[in-house]
Design an enzyme around this catalytic site. Sequence first.
Site, PDB file in Angstrom:
ATOM      1  N   ILE A 198       0.831  -1.211   0.000  1.00  0.00           N
ATOM      2  CA  ILE A 198       0.000   0.000   0.000  1.00  0.00           C
ATOM      3  C   ILE A 198       0.862   1.256   0.000  1.00  0.00           C
ATOM      4  O   ILE A 198       0.491   2.276  -0.599  1.00  0.00           O
ATOM      5  CB  ILE A 198      -1.016  -0.005   1.176  1.00  0.00           C
ATOM      6  CG1 ILE A 198      -2.001   1.167   1.029  1.00  0.00           C
ATOM      7  CG2 ILE A 198      -0.318   0.044   2.532  1.00  0.00           C
ATOM      8  CD1 ILE A 198      -2.815   1.153  -0.237  1.00  0.00           C
ATOM      9  N   GLU A 206      -7.507  -2.177   5.171  1.00  0.00           N
ATOM     10  CA  GLU A 206      -7.388  -2.753   6.515  1.00  0.00           C
ATOM     11  C   GLU A 206      -6.259  -3.759   6.599  1.00  0.00           C
ATOM     12  O   GLU A 206      -5.765  -4.250   5.593  1.00  0.00           O
ATOM     13  CB  GLU A 206      -8.687  -3.417   6.941  1.00  0.00           C
ATOM     14  CG  GLU A 206      -9.344  -4.291   5.881  1.00  0.00           C
ATOM     15  CD  GLU A 206      -8.478  -5.334   5.250  1.00  0.00           C
ATOM     16  OE1 GLU A 206      -7.836  -6.094   6.012  1.00  0.00           O
ATOM     17  OE2 GLU A 206      -8.425  -5.401   3.996  1.00  0.00           O
ATOM     18  N   GLY A 217      -5.646  -6.949   0.435  1.00  0.00           N
ATOM     19  CA  GLY A 217      -6.142  -6.000   1.425  1.00  0.00           C
ATOM     20  C   GLY A 217      -5.262  -4.770   1.499  1.00  0.00           C
ATOM     21  O   GLY A 217      -4.641  -4.384   0.498  1.00  0.00           O
ATOM     22  N   GLU A 218      -5.206  -4.138   2.684  1.00  0.00           N
ATOM     23  CA  GLU A 218      -4.425  -2.906   2.923  1.00  0.00           C
ATOM     24  C   GLU A 218      -4.970  -1.719   2.138  1.00  0.00           C
ATOM     25  O   GLU A 218      -4.377  -0.643   2.169  1.00  0.00           O
ATOM     26  CB  GLU A 218      -2.944  -3.078   2.521  1.00  0.00           C
ATOM     27  CG  GLU A 218      -2.202  -4.199   3.185  1.00  0.00           C
ATOM     28  CD  GLU A 218      -0.759  -4.328   2.677  1.00  0.00           C
ATOM     29  OE1 GLU A 218      -0.331  -3.510   1.852  1.00  0.00           O
ATOM     30  OE2 GLU A 218      -0.068  -5.262   3.116  1.00  0.00           O
ATOM     31  N   GLY A 219      -6.036  -1.913   1.369  1.00  0.00           N
ATOM     32  CA  GLY A 219      -6.509  -0.862   0.472  1.00  0.00           C
ATOM     33  C   GLY A 219      -5.811  -0.869  -0.872  1.00  0.00           C
ATOM     34  O   GLY A 219      -5.970   0.058  -1.672  1.00  0.00           O
TER      35      GLY A 219
END
Lengths: 347, 347
Positions: free
Chosen positions: B92, B169, B311-313
């Site tokens: 990210i 997240e 994830g992590e955006g």
Amino acid sequence: MKFNIAQPDQALKPQLIHTINNKTKPLGALGQLETIALQIGLIQQTLTPELNRPTMLVFAGDHGIAESGVSPYPQAVTAQMVLNFLRGGAAINVFAKQNNMQLCVIDSGVNHQFEPNADLIDAKIGMGTRNFLYEPAMTLPHCEQAIEKGVQIVDKQIAAGCNVLGFGEMGIGNTSSASCLMSVLCDLPIEACVGRGTGLSDTGLAEKKRTLAQAIKRHRLTSTDAMQALSTFGGFEIAMMVGAMLHAAQKQCTLLIDGFITTAALLVAARLEPNILDYCVFTHCSDESGHKVMLDFVHVQPLLNIDLRLGEGTGAALAYPLVLASVNFLNEMASFESAAVSQKLAV
Amino acid sequence: MKFNIAQPDQALKPQLIHTINNKTKPLGALGQLETIALQIGLIQQTLTPELNRPTMLVFAGDHGIAESGVSPYPQAVTAQMVLNFLRGGAAINVFAKQNNMQLCVIDSGVNHQFEPNADLIDAKIGMGTRNFLYEPAMTLPHCEQAIEKGVQIVDKQIAAGCNVLGFGEMGIGNTSSASCLMSVLCDLPIEACVGRGTGLSDTGLAEKKRTLAQAIKRHRLTSTDAMQALSTFGGFEIAMMVGAMLHAAQKQCTLLIDGFITTAALLVAARLEPNILDYCVFTHCSDESGHKVMLDFVHVQPLLNIDLRLGEGTGAALAYPLVLASVNFLNEMASFESAAVSQKLAV
């Protein structure tokens, strides 16, 4: 013209895969970006590839077949859109600017005499092709000349420091060219290769299919006649793209392939030099029916699938940040070791 | 907490559509970008929307369920990855930097006491949730506190000039939370909602399904119990995202929704305030099985489909240039009139 495109040396593959797998992320979690990181690492033969001076080449040309009612737009739009490119008002201008790509507009054979303009590359082969409903679109020497010009254009970009090239086009009538090339090179009935282009009605689409079926019937080409298919159906912009693509791959550039017409040019190039596919990133699947079939024919999965059908290289410009992200994660992400992150357990 | 999210006023819609249709391109040729341009024009109530100070919020939290063997990674990885975010080594970081997005990392409830760090927003509700296999993950007051913190975090971003927010997240075990939320809110059997997360084996997947089936059976919630489902199964990071999303939409921001866990948070938010969906751009379809079902449940088509499951955006950050391109073409492309390009004929 002789080209000689070798498959990238695969010796580095295990090391590249190891590097990708040791980044701080679950195995394979970056999906297609991991595939592209591996591909570009192999093209450039390094664990730390770079994308330098990304450049979008937009080739414009006119088509004799346009007089046979295959497009809902008049032929004059090709020249009008070239002027729009030069003034910065087209979609490709907006997207290339946003994503920090150089934009080169090339007159490959538009039916208009442009004023001299530093931003327009004059590579005009003629004032548009002939109507392939009645005769080959161009002569073989003209076709070879277009390919040669494509090589020269790419050479200049490489000399300027570019190693990643997007390919786009503009030419009223050129989905018809691309459909005929697809039909011959993929050995598919023409009806499976024809779509609405810039937006034909049902009636217009039926008429386009009838017209192109006649053209296919007249010329009777087979899938091994790549050069003859190109000179028979191709636009000057398509032939010039073929030369540009072949040379770019030969020089270990990364090629960003756009939509239906650009992929048709690539089908010709790949028939001549199959290893070119190893240098291509397929940036999107166009909404033009037929493009998905083409992509399946070369067994590739494109990056974007967002119903684009504009051409100009817009899909390639829009997907470029994903290609850049592939290289960036490879170069910039920490490894499990360097970041002191625990590895996966056996669950 | 009371939220009140109105549908954007639709009065501007015909004018926005007219503007989009008069750009120099065939009708609809920019596909999903046109849909997004219209959407953001309506959110901002203008023909010339702007995306200002794009910001990615990454909420991190730990989960009691992690002790029940639902993830192949140990819980410690949540804190280790937060440190990786702060040092700039995660995916990210790379993608947010590339695409000029601010990155905010939030400790919503990681099971680790971090050193004070200007780049880490301390919004810790607790040292991880309880194990929802045996008891609710959090109390209702803790859940409300997390939502309230989410509101405050978004308020600060808006005050700094931001009007477009990505949500991401980090939390070992949080696909389990998301699967249970999905099962309850979409009224689907838990087996249809469980996937491999960060990479479970077949055995691990079967065990995860059995474990979560037990949890679902214990708590017996129905799809109208959104808040209770959130406090029962949710992580602190998920509850905080719910508050952040609701407030961002209430303040007419554009929301960039990432993958499986972020979409689970949105399902909760949309159950409370259905109009939130009008403010959301769905950035990708994750490779985590279940995400596509979620997206179908809210009847949306995501931008990217490139097998991400990190994830992590990351999906939101990777898709952001497409969102920006939607706004840019609306603002920067010439119209047929301004560029003197001929319009379509009736063919």
